[in-house]
Write a protein that holds these residues in place. Structure first.
Motif, PDB file in Angstrom:
ATOM      1  N   VAL A  23      -2.331   7.212  -2.693  1.00 28.96           N
ATOM      2  CA  VAL A  23      -3.694   7.511  -3.142  1.00 28.96           C
ATOM      3  C   VAL A  23      -3.873   9.016  -3.332  1.00 28.96           C
ATOM      4  CG1 VAL A  23      -6.132   7.451  -2.469  1.00 28.96           C
ATOM      5  CG2 VAL A  23      -4.691   5.424  -2.152  1.00 28.96           C
ATOM      6  N   ARG A  24      -3.355   9.797  -2.400  1.00 22.04           N
ATOM      7  CA  ARG A  24      -3.458  11.255  -2.512  1.00 22.04           C
ATOM      8  C   ARG A  24      -2.808  11.743  -3.797  1.00 22.04           C
ATOM      9  NH1 ARG A  24      -0.774  15.441  -2.474  1.00 22.04           N
ATOM     10  NH2 ARG A  24       1.198  14.489  -1.943  1.00 22.04           N
ATOM     11  N   ARG A  25      -1.629  11.219  -4.093  1.00 16.82           N
ATOM     12  CA  ARG A  25      -0.916  11.651  -5.295  1.00 16.82           C
ATOM     13  C   ARG A  25      -1.654  11.232  -6.562  1.00 16.82           C
ATOM     14  NH1 ARG A  25       5.175  10.016  -5.142  1.00 16.82           N
ATOM     15  NH2 ARG A  25       5.082  11.095  -7.144  1.00 16.82           N
ATOM     16  N   LEU A  26      -2.219  10.023  -6.550  1.00 13.22           N
ATOM     17  CA  LEU A  26      -2.975   9.572  -7.721  1.00 13.22           C
ATOM     18  C   LEU A  26      -4.232  10.418  -7.920  1.00 13.22           C
ATOM     19  CD1 LEU A  26      -2.654   5.705  -7.400  1.00 13.22           C
ATOM     20  CD2 LEU A  26      -1.806   7.105  -9.291  1.00 13.22           C
ATOM     21  N   GLU A  27      -4.908  10.725  -6.846  1.00 14.83           N
ATOM     22  CA  GLU A  27      -6.128  11.529  -6.943  1.00 14.83           C
ATOM     23  C   GLU A  27      -5.839  12.962  -7.371  1.00 14.83           C
ATOM     24  OE1 GLU A  27      -7.978  11.005  -3.105  1.00 14.83           O
ATOM     25  OE2 GLU A  27      -9.127   9.276  -3.820  1.00 14.83           O
ATOM     26  N   ALA A  28      -4.684  13.472  -6.977  1.00 15.84           N
ATOM     27  CA  ALA A  28      -4.330  14.846  -7.327  1.00 15.84           C
ATOM     28  C   ALA A  28      -4.033  14.992  -8.817  1.00 15.84           C
ATOM     29  CB  ALA A  28      -3.112  15.298  -6.509  1.00 15.84           C
ATOM     30  N   GLY A  29      -3.615  13.893  -9.434  1.00 20.19           N
ATOM     31  CA  GLY A  29      -3.304  13.950 -10.865  1.00 20.19           C
ATOM     32  C   GLY A  29      -2.000  14.667 -11.108  1.00 20.19           C
ATOM     33  N   GLY A  30      -1.780  15.034 -12.356  1.00 13.66           N
ATOM     34  CA  GLY A  30      -0.567  15.773 -12.701  1.00 13.66           C
ATOM     35  C   GLY A  30       0.659  14.901 -12.853  1.00 13.66           C
TER      36      GLY A  30
END
Length: 78
Positions: A23-30
């Motif tokens: 979830v953190r990685r998805l929210e961070a984008g990029g």
């Protein structure tokens, strides 16, 4: 994708922690669209693992409570 055997070997805390990271990685984008889709799919798998663990824990708790109630009812009948 991971195999069902590998998923089921995950403990609740492991699956939860990995899900938080997804979830953190998805929210961070990029991430690319392909990476995002792979993360989303992994998140769905991890959520299922967590749900199975929680459902199992709920069933065990319900069984223990039912057993306790049954023992209490038998004690009252005596």
């Amino acid at each position: 994708m991971t195999s069902k055997v590998a998923e089921e070997a995950l403990g609740y805390e492991q699956a939860r922690d990995e899900l938080i990271e997804v979830v953190r990685r998805l929210e961070a984008g990029g991430t690319t669209l392909e990476e995002s889709l792979a993360l989303w799919e992994r998140g769905e798998e991890l959520a299922q693992v967590c749900r199975r663990w929680l459902d199992g824990a709920r069933a065990r708790l319900d069984a223990a409570l039912a057993e306790e109630e049954e023992a209490g009812a038998e004690g009252d009948a005596e």
